[in-house]
Design a protein around this motif. Structure first.
Motif, PDB file in Angstrom:
ATOM      1  N   LYS A 181       0.869  -1.177   0.000  1.00 53.71           N
ATOM      2  CA  LYS A 181       0.000   0.000   0.000  1.00 53.71           C
ATOM      3  C   LYS A 181       0.903   1.223   0.000  1.00 53.71           C
ATOM      4  O   LYS A 181       1.864   1.253   0.774  1.00 53.71           O
ATOM      5  N   ILE A 182       0.629   2.202  -0.848  1.00 54.55           N
ATOM      6  CA  ILE A 182       1.474   3.401  -0.820  1.00 54.55           C
ATOM      7  C   ILE A 182       1.186   4.193   0.452  1.00 54.55           C
ATOM      8  O   ILE A 182       2.086   4.526   1.205  1.00 54.55           O
ATOM      9  N   ASP A 183      -0.092   4.467   0.660  1.00 53.81           N
ATOM     10  CA  ASP A 183      -0.479   5.357   1.746  1.00 53.81           C
ATOM     11  C   ASP A 183      -0.904   4.548   2.970  1.00 53.81           C
ATOM     12  O   ASP A 183      -2.070   4.231   3.150  1.00 53.81           O
ATOM     13  N   PHE A 184       0.055   4.239   3.806  1.00 50.43           N
ATOM     14  CA  PHE A 184      -0.206   3.430   4.999  1.00 50.43           C
ATOM     15  C   PHE A 184      -0.564   4.363   6.159  1.00 50.43           C
ATOM     16  O   PHE A 184       0.130   4.436   7.160  1.00 50.43           O
ATOM     17  N   PHE A 185      -1.694   5.090   5.994  1.00 52.74           N
ATOM     18  CA  PHE A 185      -2.119   6.037   7.033  1.00 52.74           C
ATOM     19  C   PHE A 185      -2.565   5.314   8.309  1.00 52.74           C
ATOM     20  O   PHE A 185      -2.553   5.880   9.391  1.00 52.74           O
ATOM     21  N   GLU A 186      -2.948   4.027   8.143  1.00 51.52           N
ATOM     22  CA  GLU A 186      -3.430   3.274   9.308  1.00 51.52           C
ATOM     23  C   GLU A 186      -2.352   3.151  10.385  1.00 51.52           C
ATOM     24  O   GLU A 186      -2.657   2.968  11.565  1.00 51.52           O
ATOM     25  N   TYR A 187      -1.109   3.234   9.954  1.00 53.84           N
ATOM     26  CA  TYR A 187      -0.011   3.085  10.908  1.00 53.84           C
ATOM     27  C   TYR A 187      -0.171   4.053  12.081  1.00 53.84           C
ATOM     28  O   TYR A 187      -0.157   3.650  13.249  1.00 53.84           O
ATOM     29  N   PHE A 188      -0.368   5.335  11.766  1.00 58.39           N
ATOM     30  CA  PHE A 188      -0.457   6.311  12.849  1.00 58.39           C
ATOM     31  C   PHE A 188      -1.801   6.263  13.572  1.00 58.39           C
ATOM     32  O   PHE A 188      -1.936   6.792  14.674  1.00 58.39           O
ATOM     33  N   GLU A 189      -2.785   5.610  12.956  1.00 57.26           N
ATOM     34  CA  GLU A 189      -4.032   5.371  13.699  1.00 57.26           C
ATOM     35  C   GLU A 189      -3.769   4.382  14.839  1.00 57.26           C
ATOM     36  O   GLU A 189      -4.269   4.551  15.948  1.00 57.26           O
ATOM     37  N   VAL A 190      -2.960   3.352  14.541  1.00 56.96           N
ATOM     38  CA  VAL A 190      -2.643   2.395  15.609  1.00 56.96           C
ATOM     39  C   VAL A 190      -1.746   3.054  16.658  1.00 56.96           C
ATOM     40  O   VAL A 190      -1.916   2.824  17.851  1.00 56.96           O
ATOM     41  N   VAL A 191      -0.808   3.896  16.191  1.00 58.45           N
ATOM     42  CA  VAL A 191       0.048   4.614  17.152  1.00 58.45           C
ATOM     43  C   VAL A 191      -0.847   5.419  18.104  1.00 58.45           C
ATOM     44  O   VAL A 191      -0.675   5.373  19.331  1.00 58.45           O
TER      45      VAL A 191
END
Ligand SMILES: *[C@@H]1O[C@H](CO)[C@@H](O)[C@H](O)[C@H]1NC(C)=O
Ligand SMILES: *[C@@H]1O[C@H](CO)[C@@H](O)[C@H](O)[C@H]1NC(C)=O
Ligand SMILES: *[C@@H]1O[C@H](CO)[C@@H](O)[C@H](O)[C@H]1NC(C)=O
Ligand SMILES: *[C@@H]1O[C@H](CO)[C@@H](O)[C@H](O)[C@H]1NC(C)=O
Length: 498
Positions: free
Chosen positions: A207-217
């Motif tokens: 996935k290019i845009d792994f915005f979910e990462y900072f949602e988990v953070v």
């Protein structure tokens, strides 16, 4: 003496890191995502030296007219091997292979239980496994997960010959982080060689845009009980934004955040500002991703950084953010906070095996630009760290480091291709157990549920971080981690009965 030397080397690595490199970047820790396993179990090989062996590997598995070879590093542990026992393979990944793993870690405990022969193989282009004389973009075309999987297939085949192994000696693959993905894929692609796998913390969806990462953070920071840590981080970030608008504020930021270069000169350069915010966000990401795992050495935890974010004695939220930044700099032995975009790009462009980027930063960036994306952006609802580092910021890095052919278009093709050839979140794997931790942001791109549509077995461990289950079991493990370890053993038992 040996320990002292190792410490000295670690220290040198950190000093090296202080010019231009950050301890944690793009979801990857300097040196690779899997740390050294902690605590020697004295009954094991413990203080013996680990011997490096070298395997003659093909450069290009997909071109039969190319007969070039190179030397790939591996380690062996025959200590527990019983006749007809299984063969365990620890897959190397996005950093130098750590020799200690051949003697330690949860998989060695399993090896003792099951009488396994153990191998670990370094990933091509990382550590000492150099297929080419430098890391030019031209040469890096031989760096891919597909080549790495074929490396594993050749390695398994030749070791079967060399060690006189038979069909009774079943190969089980282990891996954490990117090698967790490889562990699943090697079973999928080379099922005749690999009987099963334990895939830990492995992202499966490119996935290019792994915005979910900072949602988990954000969600992980929100588990802190002392105060609203998320709100404190948000306020601090907003205050930085305001301070950056005027000269006095800019000087305050220079001082508070120990910037290596004064921000006044960068204020017109959006890339520097993006890099500044991305760096501050990574301070938290790097702590969350490894919260209370059992890697060797001391590390900051969510309790430490949220403890500071909640401590009003320190000052306004922006000052508390600066305190977290100071803690992170101190823990990684860095004197100042480096955020200059051009400097970062120049470091990443160095193709020499002797450069600081050769620890894996350049290689992993290449793999993200050509296979995975995985860019941890500020693109979505969280707004935890503002909106200053969108997907384009990372795509631009691909072009700036590797050339204009590496762009939005090539990246879209790359992502599409990766998901098609491996099956993304619907892999056809059998005999693969997927293990993730709820605190670890990478779980957002992995398999965490077992249901009708997704029959693969999974273990989702509440409260644990990246690769936590791979480290040595210890008495103070969370109860849910202890249960997960038992499930993994049962899975292996069943696998080896099949
Ligand atoms: C490799 O290929 C080259 C060119 O086709 C050939 O001259 C050489 O003998 C080959 N080497 C080996 C070891 O097969
Ligand atoms: C494998 O078998 C060969 C031939 O019987 C023998 O020479 C060799 O030592 C064996 N290798 C191992 C690792 O046992
Ligand atoms: C809060 O910060 C102050 C000043 O740095 C420090 O003395 C105090 O111990 C901290 N309080 C807590 C609860 O950590
Ligand atoms: C690349 O890194 C090496 C080793 O640190 C250094 O000697 C060399 O000057 C660097 N090359 C460039 C172009 O910066």
């Amino acid at each position: 003496m040996k320990t002292f030397l190792l410490r000295a080397i670690a220290f040198i690595a950190l000093l090296h890191l202080s010019d231009g490199w950050r301890l944690f970047k793009n979801g990857r820790r300097y040196g690779g995502n899997l740390g050294d396993p902690d605590k020697y179990r004295t009954e094991f090989l413990a203080n013996q030296d680990v011997e490096d062996f070298w395997f003659t590997q093909k450069l290009d598995h997909f071109d039969p007219t190319n007969n070039k070879t190179w030397q790939q590093r591996y380690n062996v542990n025959r200590q527990f091997f019983k006749h007809n026992g299984p063969v365990f393979l620890m897959i190397g990944g996005e950093g130098e292979m750590r020799p200690k793993w051949i003697q330690k870690g949860a998989w060695i405990v399993y090896a003792q239980k099951f009488g396994a022969l153990c191998f670990q193989l370094e990933h091509r282009f990382y550590g000492k496994s150099h297929p080419t004389n430098d890391m030019s973009t031209e040469n890096l075309r031989f760096l891919s997960s597909e080549q790495a999987l074929a490396d594993l297939a050749y390695f398994v085949t030749r070791m079967n010959e060399q060690y006189n192994l038979t069909v009774n000696n079943r190969w089980i693959a282990f891996g954490g982080s990117y090698p967790g993905s490889l562990a699943a894929w090697v079973r999928e692609k080379y099922g005749h060689l690999i009987h099963g796998s334990i895939s830990t913390s492995g992202p499966l969806l490119a996935k290019i845009d792994f915005f979910e990462y900072f949602e988990v953070v954000r969600d992980s920071l929100a588990t802190y009980k002392g105060c609203d840590c998320v709100e404190a981080v948000q306020s601090g970030t907003k205050q930085i934004d305001v301070l950056l608008r005027h000269m006095i504020g800019q000087r305050t930021i220079n001082e508070k955040f120990k910037l290596c270069d004064p921000v006044e000169k960068s204020i017109e350069n959006p890339l520097d500002i993006s890099n500044l915010f991305e760096g501050l966000a990574s301070n938290f990401a790097g702590v969350v991703q490894y919260n209370k795992d059992k890697r060797d050495g001391v590390a900051l935890s969510i309790d430490d950084v949220c403890g500071a974010m909640c401590n009003q004695t320190i000052g306004a939220p922006v000052t508390r953010l600066a305190e977290v930044n100071r803690m992170v700099l101190e823990s990684s032995n860095q004197k100042c906070f480096d955020y200059k975009y051009d400097k970062m790009i120049d470091d990443m462009k160095n193709i020499s095996w002797g450069s600081s980027g050769a620890e894996g930063g350049r290689q992993w960036m290449y793999q993200t630009c050509t296979e995975f994306g995985f860019y941890q952006t500020s693109d979505k609802p969280t707004l935890l760290f503002g909106d200053k580092f969108p997907a384009d910021f990372f795509v631009k890095q691909c072009s700036d480091i590797f050339g204009e052919n590496f762009n939005q278009n090539s990246l879209s093709n790359a992502i599409d291709r990766t998901n098609i050839i491996y099956g993304a979140l619907k892999p056809s794997t059998t005999n693969v157990l997927y293990v993730h931790g709820s605190i670890d942001p990478w779980h957002a791109l992995g398999l965490t549920k077992t249901d009708k549509n997704q029959p693969q077995p999974t273990i989702y461990i509440q409260g644990t971080a990246h690769c936590a289950n791979m480290y040595e079991p210890s008495d103070d493990d969370f109860p849910q981690l202890k249960i997960a370890r038992e499930e993994i053993v049962r899975f292996l038992e069943n696998l080896l009965k099949k």
